[in-house]
Design an enzyme around this catalytic site. Sequence first.
Site, PDB file in Angstrom:
ATOM      1  N   GLU A  81     -35.646 111.622  48.608  1.00 43.69           N
ATOM      2  CA  GLU A  81     -36.962 111.640  49.245  1.00 43.69           C
ATOM      3  C   GLU A  81     -36.922 111.048  50.657  1.00 43.69           C
ATOM      4  OE1 GLU A  81     -36.426 110.796  46.113  1.00 43.69           O
ATOM      5  OE2 GLU A  81     -37.519 112.394  45.083  1.00 43.69           O
ATOM      6  N   HIS A 150     -44.170 109.358  37.373  1.00 40.23           N
ATOM      7  CA  HIS A 150     -44.652 110.732  37.523  1.00 40.23           C
ATOM      8  C   HIS A 150     -46.167 110.769  37.653  1.00 40.23           C
ATOM      9  CE1 HIS A 150     -40.570 111.424  36.189  1.00 40.23           C
ATOM     10  NE2 HIS A 150     -40.698 112.720  36.372  1.00 40.23           N
TER      11      HIS A 150
END
Length: 361
Positions: A81, A150
């Site tokens: 990321e 998540h």
Amino acid sequence: MSETITDPRSTECSTATDAGSVQQLSMQQALNRALDEILAENPKTVIFGEDCGRLGGVFRITDGLQAKHGEDRVFDTPLAESGILGMSVGLAMAGFHPIPEVQFDGFAYPAINQIVCQIARMNYRSRGTLPMPITLRVPSFGGIRAPEHHGESLEALFAHVPGLKVVSPSTPHDAYHLLKYAATRPDPVIFMEPKSRYWQKGPVDVASAVPGPATHDGGTDDAAGLSGARVAREGRHLTLVAWGAMVSRCLQVAELAAEDGIDIEVLDLRWLKPIDAEALARSVGKTRRAVVVHEAPLTSGLGAEVAQLITQSCFATLKAPVERVTGFDVPYPSGDLEDEYIPNIDRILFGIQRVLEYRRG
């Protein structure tokens, strides 16, 4: 309240139905269409992230875009990321309009350094010579019973950073228009998509950029009426302030309260940075009571900022302190505890009751 959450990986997207310029689309379809049009309209736009290319994203938001627009403009990245966001900085400096995706909100943590130290500051650092027209899409919040990291609620973290704009749609119509609007901004925009709403369908007027008929501003205070909050439901007795997935829940609460003669207004904040303080003042100035609802923890959550803005503008007329109904001061739980964590209908109704029954000593 129990809510059925559909697993995105086992759900086929429903087909859009044309009815003039208004189509019934899921939020997933609306976002996909918006990205398709952005790519077609701006040859400098590039979309990338983990699984964004060939697979079309874990939520299928970028489904079919690589096949249509090519591997140079829609492509996969490594599971890194910080690298995704670092590449976005370089592309923006080279004149591109990157629309990166962080696959799940909790995956943004490894990229915070790039977001805060590079993306948010580059325009300021370069004295305006290096704008960062980056739209970072972040599937956000809970409600899909996912594992740890998540499902997160990072809006206060992002909104606190100078240089970033933060927006979260609650309907397919707003998802379509706000994403297209965000992609035209010269500054970095964090686009927080409520993933529990990806499969909820609603009307999308693709010919009109004015979001909904019930806005206070009539959609005339900016080029498309997309820069401020939206009155999702008119009411007289109290204002519920929410964003993202919580808007739908507040609308459910308002319907239940109406059965007891309580007329609730629901204000969909939409932009979390900058906050539409004028819309807050108009709504709470009318109802004189307010409850802020969000999934993030209570302490230092965005609800505190909203409550302060309301107090600042409406202190003289408020009939009760502004109430907050939020997540708890614990790490965002995994799926089996979500129903206990996310504000449910009963907790919101209790918050409303506390405000309505408040009496000054």
